[in-house]
Write an enzyme that holds these catalytic residues in place. Structure first.
Site, PDB file in Angstrom:
ATOM      1  N   HIS A  34      -3.105   4.766  -3.806  1.00 31.63           N
ATOM      2  CA  HIS A  34      -3.034   5.567  -2.590  1.00 31.63           C
ATOM      3  C   HIS A  34      -4.109   6.640  -2.578  1.00 31.63           C
ATOM      4  O   HIS A  34      -4.372   7.286  -3.605  1.00 31.63           O
ATOM      5  CB  HIS A  34      -1.661   6.245  -2.475  1.00 31.63           C
ATOM      6  CG  HIS A  34      -0.595   5.351  -1.934  1.00 31.63           C
ATOM      7  ND1 HIS A  34      -0.436   5.134  -0.589  1.00 31.63           N
ATOM      8  CD2 HIS A  34       0.353   4.619  -2.548  1.00 31.63           C
ATOM      9  CE1 HIS A  34       0.573   4.299  -0.399  1.00 31.63           C
ATOM     10  NE2 HIS A  34       1.068   3.961  -1.575  1.00 31.63           N
ATOM     11  N   GLU A  65      -2.752   0.162   4.357  1.00 28.49           N
ATOM     12  CA  GLU A  65      -1.965   1.052   5.197  1.00 28.49           C
ATOM     13  C   GLU A  65      -2.893   2.106   5.777  1.00 28.49           C
ATOM     14  O   GLU A  65      -3.785   2.612   5.088  1.00 28.49           O
ATOM     15  CB  GLU A  65      -0.863   1.726   4.391  1.00 28.49           C
ATOM     16  CG  GLU A  65       0.178   0.760   3.841  1.00 28.49           C
ATOM     17  CD  GLU A  65       1.114   1.426   2.855  1.00 28.49           C
ATOM     18  OE1 GLU A  65       2.335   1.341   3.065  1.00 28.49           O
ATOM     19  OE2 GLU A  65       0.630   2.031   1.880  1.00 28.49           O
TER      20      GLU A  65
END
Length: 334
Positions: free
Chosen positions: A40, A109
């Site tokens: 992330h 994402e």
């Protein structure tokens, strides 16, 4: 069916790099077969969140462990990274830790890409980029001086000079039918996550993985099937339930989080959820029998690599309790 493997999800969104290395080493000591790290740029929460870079973490974790399989769940090789750079990085990891590295890939994402000024494309384009990235990664692992002319990526006489002796498997993550068919067709393994409507697995994802594999002329049994199983186990039910609050964003519906890529806003929306909704993606129980039975449902579906994600801040307690009450029973029964 393969021998069941039990893994640990080292949550980069929740813990800093020093903690992650400690927990990865503890997972090996407690007999886990694998450790998977997420990739992330930004976490699900702004307050208390973390997002250390996964590539140096994998290298460091390999150095402080001896046998455990290391992988990404998952990395997106289509925006922040050029696919050939990921091929080089994992070739290096594979050379350092032969037979211990898995490259887990997904289509991404918005929360990780939009902050870099990337205009977030449609799901169709993201999947097309992933297909092309996988093709290019394998090409530069396999061939010398690779000139690649794709729709999204290009190389000119690219060569990786330090190649691992053992092939690095690529596992592909999905939660919808098209991406799952691609995983069945092109992946060495498949990654998905738990806690969703059972019909999604039985009626959509598993048929799609079979269709994809068969379209490539192989058996679905050729793929290792990994599922991240979200579990919160404690002797006190309130403690087990409250532990899921950090991960409440996982309880947001697709409509609630559509278009949201800011961890501050994701945190605000997640904090508005009732605790019951925040906890719904997890197996939350004080009863070892219930945990085993609910985990059994995924094994019965054909998943052969279970990677456990515990949401609480005290991961040492997870290793102690789950390692004593649950994992031995899973190993004995499966």
């Amino acid at each position: 069916m393969r021998t069941l493997k039990l893994g640990y999800k080292a949550s980069s969104e929740q813990f800093g790099p020093t903690e992650l290395l400690e927990y990865g080493a503890l997972a090996e000591q407690h007999g886990f077969d694998s450790v998977f790290l997420s990739d992330h740029l930004q976490p699900w929460r702004h307050d208390g969140g973390h997002a250390p870079a996964v590539l140096p973490l994998l290298g460091a974790l390999g150095a402080c462990t001896e046998r455990i399989v290391l992988g990404t769940s998952v990395l997106t090789p289509t925006f922040r990274y050029h696919p050939a750079v990921i091929a080089q990085a994992f070739a290096t990891l594979g050379s350092l830790y032969p037979g211990r590295v898995v490259l887990g890939l997904g289509s991404g994402e918005a929360m990780n890409e939009a902050p870099l000024g990337i205009e977030w494309p449609s799901g169709k384009e993201r999947l097309a980029r992933l297909r092309e990235a996988v093709e290019l990664i394998r090409a530069v692992w396999r061939d010398e001086r690779v000139t690649f002319e794709g729709e999204y990526y290009r190389t000119a006489n690219a060569t990786i000079y330090d190649r691992p002796e053992k092939e690095i498997p690529i596992w592909l993550a999905s939660s919808g039918p098209a991406a799952t068919r691609f995983a069945g067709r092109a992946g060495d393994g498949w990654i998905t996550t738990s806690g969703k409507d059972p019909a999604l697995y039985t009626d959509t994802l598993l048929p799609a993985i079979h269709t994809g594999a068969e379209s490539a002329g192989r058996s679905p049994d050729d793929l290792e099937k990994m599922i991240e199983v979200k579990v919160s186990f404690d002797s006190d039910l309130e403690t087990a339930t409250l532990a899921t609050r950090f991960w409440a964003a996982l309880g947001l519906s697709a409509e609630q989080k559509a278009g949201i890529d800011d961890p501050v806003e994701l945190q605000r929306l997640a904090d508005e959820l009732p605790l019951e909704q925040a906890a719904r993606r997890f197996i939350v129980s004080t009863d070892p029998d219930e945990h085993v039975e609910r985990i059994r449902a995924y094994v019965d579906l054909g998943f052969d690599h279970l990677v456990f994600h515990s949401p609480g801040p005290d991961q040492d307690r997870f290793f102690e309790l789950y390692g004593r009450e649950i994992l031995p029973r899973l190993r004995e029964e499966f």
